[in-house]
Design a protein around this motif. Structure first.
Motif, PDB file in Angstrom:
ATOM      1  N   LEU A 289      62.119  -2.844  11.102  1.00  0.00           N
ATOM      2  CA  LEU A 289      61.697  -3.092   9.729  1.00  0.00           C
ATOM      3  C   LEU A 289      62.817  -3.706   8.917  1.00  0.00           C
ATOM      4  O   LEU A 289      63.923  -3.216   8.898  1.00  0.00           O
ATOM      5  CB  LEU A 289      61.259  -1.760   9.102  1.00  0.00           C
ATOM      6  N   GLN A 290      62.503  -4.810   8.234  1.00  0.00           N
ATOM      7  CA  GLN A 290      63.470  -5.485   7.370  1.00  0.00           C
ATOM      8  C   GLN A 290      62.875  -5.602   5.981  1.00  0.00           C
ATOM      9  O   GLN A 290      62.306  -6.633   5.603  1.00  0.00           O
ATOM     10  CB  GLN A 290      63.798  -6.873   7.937  1.00  0.00           C
ATOM     11  N   PRO A 291      62.956  -4.559   5.151  1.00  0.00           N
ATOM     12  CA  PRO A 291      62.376  -4.635   3.807  1.00  0.00           C
ATOM     13  C   PRO A 291      63.120  -5.631   2.948  1.00  0.00           C
ATOM     14  O   PRO A 291      64.323  -5.820   3.083  1.00  0.00           O
ATOM     15  CB  PRO A 291      62.535  -3.211   3.275  1.00  0.00           C
ATOM     16  N   THR A 292      62.370  -6.249   2.037  1.00  0.00           N
ATOM     17  CA  THR A 292      63.009  -7.151   1.079  1.00  0.00           C
ATOM     18  C   THR A 292      63.610  -6.329  -0.044  1.00  0.00           C
ATOM     19  O   THR A 292      63.253  -5.176  -0.273  1.00  0.00           O
ATOM     20  CB  THR A 292      61.980  -8.139   0.513  1.00  0.00           C
ATOM     21  N   LEU A 293      64.522  -6.942  -0.792  1.00  0.00           N
ATOM     22  CA  LEU A 293      65.121  -6.259  -1.930  1.00  0.00           C
ATOM     23  C   LEU A 293      64.058  -5.898  -2.953  1.00  0.00           C
ATOM     24  O   LEU A 293      64.050  -4.805  -3.524  1.00  0.00           O
ATOM     25  CB  LEU A 293      66.182  -7.149  -2.571  1.00  0.00           C
ATOM     26  N   LEU A 294      63.089  -6.802  -3.183  1.00  0.00           N
ATOM     27  CA  LEU A 294      62.029  -6.541  -4.147  1.00  0.00           C
ATOM     28  C   LEU A 294      61.203  -5.336  -3.714  1.00  0.00           C
ATOM     29  O   LEU A 294      60.885  -4.454  -4.512  1.00  0.00           O
ATOM     30  CB  LEU A 294      61.131  -7.775  -4.298  1.00  0.00           C
ATOM     31  N   ASP A 295      60.853  -5.267  -2.434  1.00  0.00           N
ATOM     32  CA  ASP A 295      60.040  -4.167  -1.934  1.00  0.00           C
ATOM     33  C   ASP A 295      60.768  -2.845  -2.078  1.00  0.00           C
ATOM     34  O   ASP A 295      60.162  -1.819  -2.361  1.00  0.00           O
ATOM     35  CB  ASP A 295      59.676  -4.412  -0.465  1.00  0.00           C
ATOM     36  N   SER A 296      62.098  -2.845  -1.892  1.00  0.00           N
ATOM     37  CA  SER A 296      62.845  -1.594  -1.891  1.00  0.00           C
ATOM     38  C   SER A 296      62.966  -0.980  -3.271  1.00  0.00           C
ATOM     39  O   SER A 296      63.200   0.212  -3.410  1.00  0.00           O
ATOM     40  CB  SER A 296      64.243  -1.823  -1.301  1.00  0.00           C
ATOM     41  N   VAL A 297      62.808  -1.790  -4.344  1.00  0.00           N
ATOM     42  CA  VAL A 297      62.970  -1.251  -5.693  1.00  0.00           C
ATOM     43  C   VAL A 297      61.634  -1.138  -6.428  1.00  0.00           C
ATOM     44  O   VAL A 297      61.563  -0.509  -7.470  1.00  0.00           O
ATOM     45  CB  VAL A 297      63.941  -2.121  -6.518  1.00  0.00           C
ATOM     46  N   GLN A 298      60.578  -1.722  -5.912  1.00  0.00           N
ATOM     47  CA  GLN A 298      59.298  -1.735  -6.600  1.00  0.00           C
ATOM     48  C   GLN A 298      58.584  -0.398  -6.431  1.00  0.00           C
ATOM     49  O   GLN A 298      58.606   0.210  -5.363  1.00  0.00           O
ATOM     50  CB  GLN A 298      58.419  -2.859  -6.049  1.00  0.00           C
ATOM     51  N   GLU A 299      57.930   0.058  -7.491  1.00  0.00           N
ATOM     52  CA  GLU A 299      57.111   1.259  -7.398  1.00  0.00           C
ATOM     53  C   GLU A 299      55.927   0.994  -6.471  1.00  0.00           C
ATOM     54  O   GLU A 299      55.329  -0.081  -6.513  1.00  0.00           O
ATOM     55  CB  GLU A 299      56.607   1.659  -8.783  1.00  0.00           C
ATOM     56  N   PRO A 300      55.585   1.970  -5.616  1.00  0.00           N
ATOM     57  CA  PRO A 300      54.445   1.762  -4.708  1.00  0.00           C
ATOM     58  C   PRO A 300      53.155   1.563  -5.503  1.00  0.00           C
ATOM     59  O   PRO A 300      52.781   2.411  -6.312  1.00  0.00           O
ATOM     60  CB  PRO A 300      54.403   3.062  -3.900  1.00  0.00           C
ATOM     61  N   THR A 301      52.492   0.433  -5.265  1.00  0.00           N
ATOM     62  CA  THR A 301      51.280   0.098  -6.016  1.00  0.00           C
ATOM     63  C   THR A 301      50.257  -0.530  -5.076  1.00  0.00           C
ATOM     64  O   THR A 301      50.533  -1.579  -4.481  1.00  0.00           O
ATOM     65  CB  THR A 301      51.592  -0.904  -7.146  1.00  0.00           C
ATOM     66  N   PRO A 302      49.075   0.092  -4.923  1.00  0.00           N
ATOM     67  CA  PRO A 302      48.054  -0.525  -4.070  1.00  0.00           C
ATOM     68  C   PRO A 302      47.467  -1.767  -4.711  1.00  0.00           C
ATOM     69  O   PRO A 302      47.332  -1.853  -5.942  1.00  0.00           O
ATOM     70  CB  PRO A 302      47.006   0.581  -3.923  1.00  0.00           C
ATOM     71  N   GLY A 303      47.121  -2.724  -3.886  1.00  0.00           N
ATOM     72  CA  GLY A 303      46.503  -3.941  -4.377  1.00  0.00           C
ATOM     73  C   GLY A 303      44.995  -3.806  -4.424  1.00  0.00           C
ATOM     74  O   GLY A 303      44.432  -2.741  -4.161  1.00  0.00           O
ATOM     75  N   PRO A 304      44.296  -4.896  -4.756  1.00  0.00           N
ATOM     76  CA  PRO A 304      42.830  -4.858  -4.798  1.00  0.00           C
ATOM     77  C   PRO A 304      42.247  -4.693  -3.398  1.00  0.00           C
ATOM     78  O   PRO A 304      42.862  -5.079  -2.402  1.00  0.00           O
ATOM     79  CB  PRO A 304      42.460  -6.216  -5.400  1.00  0.00           C
ATOM     80  N   LEU A 305      41.090  -4.080  -3.337  1.00  0.00           N
ATOM     81  CA  LEU A 305      40.355  -3.937  -2.080  1.00  0.00           C
ATOM     82  C   LEU A 305      39.148  -4.854  -2.108  1.00  0.00           C
ATOM     83  O   LEU A 305      38.558  -5.092  -3.149  1.00  0.00           O
ATOM     84  CB  LEU A 305      39.923  -2.482  -1.880  1.00  0.00           C
ATOM     85  N   GLY A 306      38.785  -5.350  -0.949  1.00  0.00           N
ATOM     86  CA  GLY A 306      37.734  -6.360  -0.886  1.00  0.00           C
ATOM     87  C   GLY A 306      38.366  -7.733  -0.859  1.00  0.00           C
ATOM     88  O   GLY A 306      38.197  -8.488   0.107  1.00  0.00           O
ATOM     89  N   GLN A 307      39.127  -8.067  -1.880  1.00  0.00           N
ATOM     90  CA  GLN A 307      39.855  -9.335  -1.905  1.00  0.00           C
ATOM     91  C   GLN A 307      40.975  -9.287  -0.871  1.00  0.00           C
ATOM     92  O   GLN A 307      41.843  -8.427  -0.911  1.00  0.00           O
ATOM     93  CB  GLN A 307      40.443  -9.569  -3.292  1.00  0.00           C
ATOM     94  N   GLY A 308      40.935 -10.186   0.075  1.00  0.00           N
ATOM     95  CA  GLY A 308      41.961 -10.233   1.111  1.00  0.00           C
ATOM     96  C   GLY A 308      41.683  -9.349   2.302  1.00  0.00           C
ATOM     97  O   GLY A 308      42.439  -9.382   3.276  1.00  0.00           O
ATOM     98  N   SER A 309      40.612  -8.547   2.270  1.00  0.00           N
ATOM     99  CA  SER A 309      40.261  -7.700   3.406  1.00  0.00           C
ATOM    100  C   SER A 309      39.352  -8.468   4.353  1.00  0.00           C
ATOM    101  O   SER A 309      38.597  -9.348   3.943  1.00  0.00           O
ATOM    102  CB  SER A 309      39.554  -6.424   2.939  1.00  0.00           C
ATOM    103  N   ARG A 310      39.416  -8.112   5.615  1.00  0.00           N
ATOM    104  CA  ARG A 310      38.471  -8.686   6.574  1.00  0.00           C
ATOM    105  C   ARG A 310      37.886  -7.555   7.406  1.00  0.00           C
ATOM    106  O   ARG A 310      38.594  -6.615   7.789  1.00  0.00           O
ATOM    107  CB  ARG A 310      39.119  -9.748   7.464  1.00  0.00           C
ATOM    108  N   ARG A 311      36.603  -7.647   7.679  1.00  0.00           N
ATOM    109  CA  ARG A 311      35.904  -6.619   8.436  1.00  0.00           C
ATOM    110  C   ARG A 311      35.635  -7.109   9.857  1.00  0.00           C
ATOM    111  O   ARG A 311      35.070  -8.174  10.060  1.00  0.00           O
ATOM    112  CB  ARG A 311      34.601  -6.209   7.756  1.00  0.00           C
ATOM    113  N   LEU A 312      36.038  -6.282  10.806  1.00  0.00           N
ATOM    114  CA  LEU A 312      35.810  -6.566  12.220  1.00  0.00           C
ATOM    115  C   LEU A 312      34.697  -5.655  12.707  1.00  0.00           C
ATOM    116  O   LEU A 312      34.828  -4.428  12.676  1.00  0.00           O
ATOM    117  CB  LEU A 312      37.094  -6.303  13.025  1.00  0.00           C
TER     118      LEU A 312
END
Length: 206
Positions: free
Chosen positions: A2-25
């Motif tokens: 795992l190589q986290p980015t600097l932005l990821d390491s300081v950002q508060e955990p926040t879920p994104g939208p669901l449905g948008q960007g999801s794919r169903r198999l």
């Protein structure tokens, strides 16, 4: 590794939208898997907090005539339990809001598994202890830490397929998936660091 980015390491955990960007198999027989890559922004912050703050527990289980160590650490939180990080409640609420109409209920319990390295694993299984043995349901898995492949195959055996589940990705198994398919995280000899699986389930599903 795992190589986290600097932005990821300081950002508060926040879920994104669901449905948008999801794919169903579609897996057949009413089983399906939704995959939402990069669903949790700031995943590194949540990973580090859970890794250090959770009172991880080692389990032993009887196999044949011997007690053996479960090859991973675990922690389970019932609906009424206080969660170890507020982001888990936010994720659970977002999942419930998105899937409530299709699922017919909310996600309530949270299970954690810590795979410390490639020697830790979970064998082929379906979450069909309880009413999930006879009813369609959903199990949502948030992957944190080093990527490990989650394999799926028809219950009873057959060709398997790998579903990618990397750092911050969300995988939701739905429909008849727990009854008609099995899943596992196999051991690996590849150099991998720790991975945490966060499982969100409705009541009575194990």
């Amino acid at each position: 590794m795992l190589q986290p980015t600097l932005l990821d390491s300081v950002q508060e955990p926040t879920p994104g939208p669901l449905g948008q960007g999801s794919r169903r198999l579609s897996l057949g027989e009413g089983a399906w898997v939704d995959l939402r890559l990069g669903w949790l922004a700031g995943a590194e912050s949540l990973f580090e907090a859970l890794l250090t703050d959770v009172d991880w527990r080692a389990e032993r289980r009887r196999m044949y005539d011997a007690l053996v160590d479960v090859p991973r650490l675990t922690r389970y939180y019932a609906a009424e339990d206080e969660l170890p990080h507020p982001a888990l409640a936010v994720c659970r609420q977002a999942l419930s809001a998105h899937y409530r109409r299709e699922l017919g209920e909310d996600f309530v319990t949270v299970g954690l598994c810590l795979y410390r390295d490639g020697r830790d694993s979970v064998a082929w299984h379906g979450d069909r202890t309880g009413r999930s043995a006879t009813e369609d349901t959903m199990v949502a898995i948030l992957a944190l830490g080093d990527p490990r492949p989650l394999l799926l195959r028809p219950h009873g055996g057959g060709p398997s397929r790998a579903v990618p589940a990397g750092h911050g990705d969300l995988l939701v198994m739905g429909g008849s998936c727990q009854r008609t398919w099995d899943h596992c995280i196999p051991k690996t000899r590849q150099p991998v660091g720790p991975r945490i699986s966060v499982q969100f389930r409705p009541a009575g599903v194990h």
